[in-house]
Design an enzyme around this catalytic site. Sequence first.
Site, PDB file in Angstrom:
ATOM      1  N   CYS A 196      35.148  27.523 -66.993  1.00  9.47           N
ATOM      2  CA  CYS A 196      33.516  28.194 -68.005  1.00  9.47           C
ATOM      3  C   CYS A 196      32.501  29.090 -67.852  1.00  9.47           C
ATOM      4  CB  CYS A 196      33.181  26.735 -68.260  1.00  9.47           C
ATOM      5  SG  CYS A 196      32.655  25.397 -67.269  1.00  9.47           S
ATOM      6  N   HIS A 202      25.547  24.482 -69.110  1.00 11.49           N
ATOM      7  CA  HIS A 202      25.389  25.510 -67.535  1.00 11.49           C
ATOM      8  C   HIS A 202      24.135  26.505 -67.740  1.00 11.49           C
ATOM      9  CE1 HIS A 202      29.122  24.067 -65.858  1.00 11.49           C
ATOM     10  NE2 HIS A 202      29.188  25.002 -66.831  1.00 11.49           N
TER      11      HIS A 202
HETATM   12  P1  NAD Z   1      40.134  16.088 -69.133  1.00  9.22           P
HETATM   13  O1  NAD Z   1      39.558  15.064 -67.746  1.00  9.22           O
HETATM   14  O2  NAD Z   1      38.832  15.425 -69.903  1.00  9.22           O
HETATM   15  O3  NAD Z   1      41.102  15.821 -69.553  1.00  9.22           O
HETATM   16  C1  NAD Z   1      42.415  16.071 -68.603  1.00  9.22           C
HETATM   17  C2  NAD Z   1      43.424  15.519 -70.369  1.00  9.22           C
HETATM   18  O4  NAD Z   1      44.789  15.438 -69.189  1.00  9.22           O
HETATM   19  C3  NAD Z   1      42.988  13.775 -69.699  1.00  9.22           C
HETATM   20  O5  NAD Z   1      43.693  13.837 -71.959  1.00  9.22           O
HETATM   21  C4  NAD Z   1      43.980  13.065 -69.075  1.00  9.22           C
HETATM   22  O6  NAD Z   1      44.290  12.004 -69.638  1.00  9.22           O
HETATM   23  C5  NAD Z   1      45.496  14.232 -69.264  1.00  9.22           C
HETATM   24  N1  NAD Z   1      46.118  13.907 -67.946  1.00  9.22           N
HETATM   25  C6  NAD Z   1      46.271  13.148 -66.518  1.00  9.22           C
HETATM   26  N2  NAD Z   1      46.966  13.476 -65.877  1.00  9.22           N
HETATM   27  C7  NAD Z   1      47.869  14.330 -66.557  1.00  9.22           C
HETATM   28  C8  NAD Z   1      49.255  14.369 -66.301  1.00  9.22           C
HETATM   29  N3  NAD Z   1      49.764  14.635 -65.457  1.00  9.22           N
HETATM   30  N4  NAD Z   1      49.670  14.529 -67.826  1.00  9.22           N
HETATM   31  C9  NAD Z   1      49.602  15.262 -68.548  1.00  9.22           C
HETATM   32  N5  NAD Z   1      48.089  15.221 -69.033  1.00  9.22           N
HETATM   33  C10 NAD Z   1      47.206  14.565 -67.388  1.00  9.22           C
HETATM   34  O7  NAD Z   1      40.022  17.397 -68.393  1.00  9.22           O
HETATM   35  P2  NAD Z   1      38.820  18.779 -69.136  1.00  9.22           P
HETATM   36  O8  NAD Z   1      37.827  18.754 -68.395  1.00  9.22           O
HETATM   37  O9  NAD Z   1      39.406  19.375 -70.116  1.00  9.22           O
HETATM   38  O10 NAD Z   1      40.177  19.646 -68.101  1.00  9.22           O
HETATM   39  C11 NAD Z   1      41.293  19.994 -68.306  1.00  9.22           C
HETATM   40  C12 NAD Z   1      40.919  21.888 -67.617  1.00  9.22           C
HETATM   41  O11 NAD Z   1      40.145  23.007 -68.032  1.00  9.22           O
HETATM   42  C13 NAD Z   1      41.086  21.516 -65.725  1.00  9.22           C
HETATM   43  O12 NAD Z   1      42.054  22.806 -65.170  1.00  9.22           O
HETATM   44  C14 NAD Z   1      38.958  21.934 -65.321  1.00  9.22           C
HETATM   45  O13 NAD Z   1      39.116  22.671 -64.521  1.00  9.22           O
HETATM   46  C15 NAD Z   1      39.259  23.609 -66.600  1.00  9.22           C
HETATM   47  N6  NAD Z   1      38.148  23.055 -67.383  1.00  9.22           N
HETATM   48  C16 NAD Z   1      36.999  22.116 -67.988  1.00  9.22           C
HETATM   49  C17 NAD Z   1      35.652  22.963 -67.740  1.00  9.22           C
HETATM   50  C18 NAD Z   1      35.567  21.265 -68.679  1.00  9.22           C
HETATM   51  O14 NAD Z   1      33.899  21.300 -68.275  1.00  9.22           O
HETATM   52  N7  NAD Z   1      35.237  20.594 -69.048  1.00  9.22           N
HETATM   53  C19 NAD Z   1      35.594  23.878 -68.844  1.00  9.22           C
HETATM   54  C20 NAD Z   1      36.623  24.410 -68.492  1.00  9.22           C
HETATM   55  C21 NAD Z   1      37.882  24.883 -67.929  1.00  9.22           C
END
Ligand code: NAD
Length: 339
Positions: A142, A222
């Site tokens: 992000c 942010h």
């Molecule tokens: P999150 O924890 O909210 O969601 C992850 C999901 O994946 C959950 O539903 C979890 O149950 C599931 N999960 C966990 N282990 C798993 C596995 N082994 N196989 C399949 N599913 C699994 O995470 P998020 O915040 O959505 O982040 C996901 C990605 O996006 C990360 O790489 C993060 O760095 C990136 N990201 C996050 C944000 C943010 O602010 N949240 C912003 C931009 C990018």
Amino acid sequence: MAKLRVGVNGYGTIGKRVADAVANQSDMTLIGVSKRTPDYEAQSAALKGLEIYTPGEDAASRFKTAGFSVAGTVSEMISRCDVVVDCTPEGVGAENKRLYAEKGVRAVFQGGEPPGVADASFVAEVNYDEAFGKRYVRVVSCNTTGLSRTLGALNRVSPLKKVKATIVRRAADPAETKKGPLNALIPNPAKFPSHHGPDVSTVIHGVPIVTAAIVAPTTLMHVHVIYATLSTTVTRESVLEELEKSMRIRVVEAARGLDSTAALMEFARDLGRGRGDMPEVVVWRESLSVDRDEVYYIQAVHQESIVVPENVDAIRASAARCSKEESVRLTNASLGLSR
Ligand code: NAD
């Protein structure tokens, strides 16, 4: 042309937003989403009529006991897709790459994965063509997306010579109560540079950029303070004009009451966006200052939604479906990103 079949692996903060956006594209079919636990997010997916896939038989039986229908295993979901968007937690995506390679599907990874996981790191308006036809594409984080969007605009006005940026990071997403309560400002890390600068260089190649990051006790957005030196003298009007050309950059006035991240989030809710999201990077008009070749500004990033348009465009770029202009136009229209 047949619709692109897309699956979303990992249905958390990013995955559920990407799934909604994909379901809303006229050239894509959402095959389904993967879930590991039969919780309220699984319930909302089921209520939306999404097909739910689980990692294996144990998880499937837990879902069935909890009253959910299960469409199959994650492996079966992947087999039914042209492109999988991996939205699993940091580090898991890189482990999943083996599965995508075995099934011969294209994959879009998130910014929590290292750049080497993919053939290209991606911010649509900056380097769509670099990801065109690539089997594995990584949508950057992000913060990196927000920095790359506006720095990409500056770079179009006059090539970037040097950038310094300070990032005030939200400590957690709103639903992540396990990380709080928090009452501290934490250098993240307590040395230069933070990882964001090098990450921007994976999108805007060769840009000399130094970043520092401080974690703050907030969950909303942010905030970035940016000092950029360009190759030539520019005017404030030319910079503003380039920023305002992009529907993914929203220039706002603090004087109109949009003077905090709280006000920006309230504005997003007032706009009636899904989940009250703000996928645009927001630049405060009053902050934009130009002194010959130097440009300063302050911007805000809604971490939960800024990467959603990029994920949709990354699907089309990877599948070599259409030009940048066409993809960005379709995605913006579907997400209501307009003036
Ligand atoms: P999150 O924890 O909210 O969601 C992850 C999901 O994946 C959950 O539903 C979890 O149950 C599931 N999960 C966990 N282990 C798993 C596995 N082994 N196989 C399949 N599913 C699994 O995470 P998020 O915040 O959505 O982040 C996901 C990605 O996006 C990360 O790489 C993060 O760095 C990136 N990201 C996050 C944000 C943010 O602010 N949240 C912003 C931009 C990018």
